[in-house]
Design a protein around this motif. Structure first.
Motif, PDB file in Angstrom:
ATOM      1  N   GLU A  56       0.928  -1.121  -0.026  1.00 47.35           N
ATOM      2  CA  GLU A  56      -0.083   0.103  -0.017  1.00 47.35           C
ATOM      3  C   GLU A  56       0.859   1.230   0.020  1.00 47.35           C
ATOM      4  O   GLU A  56       2.086   1.211   0.483  1.00 47.35           O
ATOM      5  CB  GLU A  56      -0.992  -0.002   1.339  1.00 47.35           C
ATOM      6  N   ALA A  62      -4.616   2.115   3.957  1.00 44.52           N
ATOM      7  CA  ALA A  62      -4.263   0.915   4.507  1.00 44.52           C
ATOM      8  C   ALA A  62      -4.771   0.744   5.715  1.00 44.52           C
ATOM      9  O   ALA A  62      -5.646  -0.492   6.128  1.00 44.52           O
ATOM     10  CB  ALA A  62      -3.018   0.586   4.942  1.00 44.52           C
ATOM     11  N   LYS A  65      -8.640  -0.359   4.787  1.00 48.58           N
ATOM     12  CA  LYS A  65      -8.833  -1.511   4.213  1.00 48.58           C
ATOM     13  C   LYS A  65      -8.635  -2.468   4.831  1.00 48.58           C
ATOM     14  O   LYS A  65      -9.311  -3.624   4.864  1.00 48.58           O
ATOM     15  CB  LYS A  65      -8.476  -1.285   2.899  1.00 48.58           C
ATOM     16  N   TRP A  66      -7.519  -2.583   5.533  1.00 48.86           N
ATOM     17  CA  TRP A  66      -6.844  -3.952   5.967  1.00 48.86           C
ATOM     18  C   TRP A  66      -7.078  -4.500   7.234  1.00 48.86           C
ATOM     19  O   TRP A  66      -7.400  -5.855   7.371  1.00 48.86           O
ATOM     20  CB  TRP A  66      -5.201  -3.896   5.859  1.00 48.86           C
ATOM     21  N   ARG A  70      -7.267  -8.434   7.529  1.00 50.83           N
ATOM     22  CA  ARG A  70      -6.285  -9.241   8.182  1.00 50.83           C
ATOM     23  C   ARG A  70      -7.065 -10.100   9.200  1.00 50.83           C
ATOM     24  O   ARG A  70      -6.426 -11.169   9.718  1.00 50.83           O
ATOM     25  CB  ARG A  70      -5.585  -8.289   8.901  1.00 50.83           C
ATOM     26  N   LEU A  78       1.888  -7.047   5.275  1.00 48.97           N
ATOM     27  CA  LEU A  78       1.507  -5.828   4.542  1.00 48.97           C
ATOM     28  C   LEU A  78       2.798  -4.932   4.439  1.00 48.97           C
ATOM     29  O   LEU A  78       3.382  -4.734   5.704  1.00 48.97           O
ATOM     30  CB  LEU A  78       0.395  -4.962   5.336  1.00 48.97           C
TER      31      LEU A  78
END
Length: 220
Positions: A56, A62, A65-66, A70, A78
């Motif tokens: 990213e 990030a 979104k993550w 995760r 990442l």
């Protein structure tokens, strides 16, 4: 590859071919799927196909979104591949497993403090301004040994060097130069090569390639 091959399968085949030509093992090269600007629903198919390393550009994107992804895929790795502001160092250390854009003394200081505070060491690549381009981030070539030394003194694990060659110029000489700089400084990692040139980068020593368009198509 067959007509039904996925972009990930096609990319993997190209990586394997470049590794074979250059006499390297496939596991020596880490494929970073560059998911910047791409929404969760376009990332999920790659996760379902087994891709686990993603890149990213921005801390905030990030963070948005993550966390959920995760939770579903806890073995995801990442990487931050974009420029990092010093005031985002704490957030970057908390979220990322690797940072590819360490390029200046002020960021060394900020990341060193953030890692000490978090009790977490995040491997970093020193980004080199390999083409001496004024508009690009990256440490000047002449300053690379000094920045590596200061990063190590600050307790930052230095994984290697990273570069983005000038656009529209044959990238091979720049990849070869980064490889030499890494060897001269006893570093094992070389983060170099993107969708248009990763095969060349692999043949010149890349350990991490950052591939977006070949996997996701053009960014939205």
């Amino acid at each position: 590859m067959t007509e039904t091959a996925t972009p990930l399968e096609e990319c993997e085949a190209a990586i394997a071919k470049a590794c074979k030509i250059s006499g390297r093992k496939r596991e020596a090269v880490t494929l970073i799927a560059v998911s910047k600007t791409h929404p969760v629903d376009t990332i999920l198919p790659l996760l379902e196909q087994g891709q686990r390393v993603f890149g990213e550009n921005r801390v905030q994107e990030a963070q948005d979104k993550w966390p959920g992804l995760r939770e579903a895929y806890p073995d995801v790795e990442l990487h931050l591949i974009g420029q990092l502001q010093s005031n985002k160092a704490d957030d970057a250390v908390a979220l990322f497993d690797c940072i590819h854009s360490l390029d200046r003394p002020s960021l060394v200081k900020a990341l060193g403090k953030a890692m000490e505070k978090a009790g977490k060491q995040v491997p970093c690549f020193v980004q080199v301004n390999i083409g001496a381009e004024e508009q690009k981030g990256g440490c000047p070539i002449a300053d690379v040994p000094r920045l590596i030394a200061s990063a190590r003194a600050a307790g930052i694990p230095v994984a290697g060097l990273m570069c983005i060659p000038p656009a529209d110029i044959e990238p091979a000489p720049f990849f070869a130069l980064l490889d030499k700089l890494a060897r001269d400084n006893d570093l094992g990692g070389r983060s170099m090569g993107m969708s248009s040139d990763f095969e060349t980068a692999i043949m010149l020593g890349a350990t991490h390639i950052r591939v977006g368009t070949a996997l996701f198509g053009q960014r939205g």
